[in-house]
Design a protein around this motif. Sequence first.
Motif, PDB file in Angstrom:
ATOM      1  N   LEU A   1       4.250  12.986  15.068  1.00  0.00           N
ATOM      2  CA  LEU A   1       3.403  11.830  15.346  1.00  0.00           C
ATOM      3  C   LEU A   1       4.044  10.525  14.865  1.00  0.00           C
ATOM      4  O   LEU A   1       3.952   9.489  15.531  1.00  0.00           O
ATOM      5  CB  LEU A   1       2.026  12.015  14.702  1.00  0.00           C
ATOM      6  CG  LEU A   1       0.897  11.227  15.376  1.00  0.00           C
ATOM      7  CD1 LEU A   1       0.710  11.695  16.806  1.00  0.00           C
ATOM      8  CD2 LEU A   1      -0.403  11.381  14.602  1.00  0.00           C
ATOM      9  N   SER A   2       4.700  10.560  13.700  1.00  0.00           N
ATOM     10  CA  SER A   2       5.355   9.355  13.193  1.00  0.00           C
ATOM     11  C   SER A   2       6.482   8.915  14.133  1.00  0.00           C
ATOM     12  O   SER A   2       6.670   7.722  14.381  1.00  0.00           O
ATOM     13  CB  SER A   2       5.920   9.594  11.794  1.00  0.00           C
ATOM     14  OG  SER A   2       4.887   9.759  10.866  1.00  0.00           O
ATOM     15  N   LEU A   3       7.202   9.887  14.653  1.00  0.00           N
ATOM     16  CA  LEU A   3       8.288   9.579  15.579  1.00  0.00           C
ATOM     17  C   LEU A   3       7.747   9.004  16.888  1.00  0.00           C
ATOM     18  O   LEU A   3       8.318   8.062  17.452  1.00  0.00           O
ATOM     19  CB  LEU A   3       9.101  10.838  15.856  1.00  0.00           C
ATOM     20  CG  LEU A   3      10.498  10.651  16.448  1.00  0.00           C
ATOM     21  CD1 LEU A   3      11.361   9.809  15.522  1.00  0.00           C
ATOM     22  CD2 LEU A   3      11.150  11.999  16.696  1.00  0.00           C
TER      23      LEU A   3
ATOM     24  N   SER B   1       7.475  11.388   1.617  1.00  0.00           N
ATOM     25  CA  SER B   1       7.545  11.452   3.071  1.00  0.00           C
ATOM     26  C   SER B   1       6.295  10.841   3.690  1.00  0.00           C
ATOM     27  O   SER B   1       6.364  10.189   4.734  1.00  0.00           O
ATOM     28  CB  SER B   1       7.707  12.904   3.541  1.00  0.00           C
ATOM     29  OG  SER B   1       8.924  13.438   3.099  1.00  0.00           O
ATOM     30  N   GLY B   2       5.144  11.034   3.032  1.00  0.00           N
ATOM     31  CA  GLY B   2       3.919  10.425   3.537  1.00  0.00           C
ATOM     32  C   GLY B   2       4.003   8.918   3.524  1.00  0.00           C
ATOM     33  O   GLY B   2       3.624   8.242   4.485  1.00  0.00           O
ATOM     34  N   ALA B   3       4.511   8.355   2.440  1.00  0.00           N
ATOM     35  CA  ALA B   3       4.659   6.900   2.357  1.00  0.00           C
ATOM     36  C   ALA B   3       5.657   6.396   3.387  1.00  0.00           C
ATOM     37  O   ALA B   3       5.431   5.384   4.066  1.00  0.00           O
ATOM     38  CB  ALA B   3       5.102   6.500   0.947  1.00  0.00           C
ATOM     39  N   TYR B   4       6.790   7.092   3.543  1.00  0.00           N
ATOM     40  CA  TYR B   4       7.792   6.685   4.521  1.00  0.00           C
ATOM     41  C   TYR B   4       7.245   6.783   5.942  1.00  0.00           C
ATOM     42  O   TYR B   4       7.585   5.977   6.803  1.00  0.00           O
ATOM     43  CB  TYR B   4       9.039   7.572   4.409  1.00  0.00           C
ATOM     44  CG  TYR B   4       9.806   7.430   3.121  1.00  0.00           C
ATOM     45  CD1 TYR B   4       9.634   6.322   2.299  1.00  0.00           C
ATOM     46  CD2 TYR B   4      10.710   8.413   2.713  1.00  0.00           C
ATOM     47  CE1 TYR B   4      10.336   6.202   1.116  1.00  0.00           C
ATOM     48  CE2 TYR B   4      11.419   8.295   1.537  1.00  0.00           C
ATOM     49  CZ  TYR B   4      11.222   7.183   0.732  1.00  0.00           C
ATOM     50  OH  TYR B   4      11.925   7.058  -0.438  1.00  0.00           O
TER      51      TYR B   4
ATOM     52  N   ILE C   1       0.828  -1.204   0.000  1.00  0.00           N
ATOM     53  CA  ILE C   1       0.000   0.000   0.000  1.00  0.00           C
ATOM     54  C   ILE C   1       0.866   1.259   0.000  1.00  0.00           C
ATOM     55  O   ILE C   1       0.642   2.198  -0.773  1.00  0.00           O
ATOM     56  CB  ILE C   1      -0.951  -0.010   1.212  1.00  0.00           C
ATOM     57  CG1 ILE C   1      -1.970  -1.144   1.068  1.00  0.00           C
ATOM     58  CG2 ILE C   1      -1.676   1.329   1.338  1.00  0.00           C
ATOM     59  CD1 ILE C   1      -2.812  -1.387   2.302  1.00  0.00           C
ATOM     60  N   SER C   2       1.883   1.292   0.871  1.00  0.00           N
ATOM     61  CA  SER C   2       2.740   2.476   0.964  1.00  0.00           C
ATOM     62  C   SER C   2       3.506   2.723  -0.327  1.00  0.00           C
ATOM     63  O   SER C   2       3.659   3.867  -0.766  1.00  0.00           O
ATOM     64  CB  SER C   2       3.726   2.325   2.123  1.00  0.00           C
ATOM     65  OG  SER C   2       3.063   2.240   3.359  1.00  0.00           O
TER      66      SER C   2
ATOM     67  N   VAL D   1      -0.374   2.761  12.411  1.00  0.00           N
ATOM     68  CA  VAL D   1      -1.555   3.611  12.569  1.00  0.00           C
ATOM     69  C   VAL D   1      -1.148   5.040  12.908  1.00  0.00           C
ATOM     70  O   VAL D   1      -1.693   6.002  12.353  1.00  0.00           O
ATOM     71  CB  VAL D   1      -2.494   3.033  13.652  1.00  0.00           C
ATOM     72  CG1 VAL D   1      -3.558   4.057  14.043  1.00  0.00           C
ATOM     73  CG2 VAL D   1      -3.156   1.758  13.151  1.00  0.00           C
ATOM     74  N   PHE D   2      -0.193   5.191  13.800  1.00  0.00           N
ATOM     75  CA  PHE D   2       0.291   6.533  14.142  1.00  0.00           C
ATOM     76  C   PHE D   2       0.830   7.231  12.898  1.00  0.00           C
ATOM     77  O   PHE D   2       0.544   8.401  12.646  1.00  0.00           O
ATOM     78  CB  PHE D   2       1.387   6.442  15.211  1.00  0.00           C
ATOM     79  CG  PHE D   2       0.874   6.573  16.613  1.00  0.00           C
ATOM     80  CD1 PHE D   2       1.015   7.762  17.310  1.00  0.00           C
ATOM     81  CD2 PHE D   2       0.252   5.510  17.230  1.00  0.00           C
ATOM     82  CE1 PHE D   2       0.542   7.887  18.604  1.00  0.00           C
ATOM     83  CE2 PHE D   2      -0.215   5.620  18.531  1.00  0.00           C
ATOM     84  CZ  PHE D   2      -0.075   6.814  19.223  1.00  0.00           C
ATOM     85  N   GLY D   3       1.630   6.513  12.120  1.00  0.00           N
ATOM     86  CA  GLY D   3       2.173   7.106  10.909  1.00  0.00           C
ATOM     87  C   GLY D   3       1.105   7.448   9.898  1.00  0.00           C
ATOM     88  O   GLY D   3       1.142   8.508   9.265  1.00  0.00           O
ATOM     89  N   LEU D   4       0.135   6.553   9.730  1.00  0.00           N
ATOM     90  CA  LEU D   4      -0.953   6.761   8.776  1.00  0.00           C
ATOM     91  C   LEU D   4      -1.770   7.994   9.124  1.00  0.00           C
ATOM     92  O   LEU D   4      -2.043   8.851   8.280  1.00  0.00           O
ATOM     93  CB  LEU D   4      -1.850   5.521   8.743  1.00  0.00           C
ATOM     94  CG  LEU D   4      -3.065   5.581   7.814  1.00  0.00           C
ATOM     95  CD1 LEU D   4      -2.624   5.583   6.364  1.00  0.00           C
ATOM     96  CD2 LEU D   4      -3.996   4.406   8.081  1.00  0.00           C
ATOM     97  N   VAL D   5      -2.141   8.115  10.394  1.00  0.00           N
ATOM     98  CA  VAL D   5      -2.957   9.253  10.825  1.00  0.00           C
ATOM     99  C   VAL D   5      -2.172  10.551  10.688  1.00  0.00           C
ATOM    100  O   VAL D   5      -2.693  11.559  10.193  1.00  0.00           O
ATOM    101  CB  VAL D   5      -3.417   9.053  12.288  1.00  0.00           C
ATOM    102  CG1 VAL D   5      -4.105  10.313  12.809  1.00  0.00           C
ATOM    103  CG2 VAL D   5      -4.379   7.865  12.381  1.00  0.00           C
TER     104      VAL D   5
END
Length: 469
Positions: free
Chosen positions: A435-437, A370-373, A125-126, A410-414
């Motif tokens: 949030l990703s971190l 960056s969104g995908a990562y 997906i990513s 989930v954290f990264g996705l949101v």
Amino acid sequence: MQSLILGILLAYVLFLIVLGVLDAKKAKDFDDFAVAGKKQKAFPVTLSILATVLGASTTMGIADTSFKLGFPAVWWLWFGAIGLILQAVFISKKVRELNASTLPGAAGILAGKPAEIALAAIIVISWIGVIAGQLVALYGLLNFILGKDSKAVFIVVALVIVIYTCFGGQLSVVRTDMLQFIFIAIGVVATFVYLMFFANGIGASSFDFHLLNEGYPPMNLFNQFFIIGGVYFLGPDIMSRNLISKSAKTAKRSALVSGIVLIGYAVIIVMIGLWVRANVSVDELGEQHALMYLMANVIPKPVMVLLFIGLVSAILSSIDTCIVNASSIFVNNILRKENVNLIRATVIVIGLISLAFTLLNQGDIITMLSGAYSVYTPGVICPLLVAILVYKKKELRRGMWLAAVICGGVFGLVGAYFPGLLAALNLPLLVLSNLSLIGMGISLILALASVKWTSCPSTEIKEEVCENL
């Protein structure tokens, strides 16, 4: 000039198709198609790593970031280089010795089938977003160089990528990567040399070696070290080069050399962006990419052609790797098949989905990547690293380990795709921007908690004994 560019581009893509057709005869089974027979030597593996990582974000994207931020733009690639070097030191040998064909396959060996499927789904997906980001860059480059909306040419070139990848699989990707890296290096170095030695250079008064500034505060170092460096350390495309290596020693050497080369490349591409920053005003640049401005207004035509071919090569070399890896992972780790024709069909489907996404959603390259990562890194890096390091030493609570992957993802996705939802919650800015971190930290804690730190009996004792500890 446009006719010359079209002629060169046509010859280039036809040559790639010929290579794909020739390699199709060699791709006799799953390992040939998905991992190039697991017998590639250090030189082609190293060039393939470099060609894979030198895509749209690390050419046009970094030059643009250099214009906006100055020298701190170098950190994107330096963190990538650090990730590759750390991979060589700590995990290259361990991953290659698993003898897996994909990164989710390695996760299956380490943490079970649910882990394999979860990682496969996240990656597929990513990486559609990653492929679309590269295609957006290709579309913009073709429009610029041909001086008009070149949707038809873009679609043809995009389909060529799908076709030669579909024919030859990983064998074609490795061979074309070697050629494409040479083109990338020639184009970027030729541009650098012209700007620095024949176009007045940057000038000491305009150049600033500071690694941090107002646009790039210290917190960015911490964030990008994990988010960007993590993808180079344990990303599926980078690790796929590990899996095609003929031995663990080859995999380790290739990652190390690639990291060292990337440090130098980072300085060169940032210096090109800084030349534009020193010599071109914001109004003059407008909405153009820095490298495109150079091609149109500064560098002579022979250098412009070299840079154009280099940029096309950078984009193609990233797209084909992403497509073949995502397709192999979908078929092998989700469908549980090793059918080469089924992978070829998936290559076509993923390529067309990404192409459609590109035509409907043209966006900023760095933002898309960056969104995908940001989805992949917090969900995968820490749990997989923990599993690799404790393999054959400690047992994992597989449910807890899987929770680490899901929670981080989930954290990264949101954080990447639902900023409006977060804004409505009135969270502190520090939380919103990292949030990703935060997700990565939580996934690390859960992954460490999943390890049964109590010593487990030897492997001769049945697994059920360990489960009862």
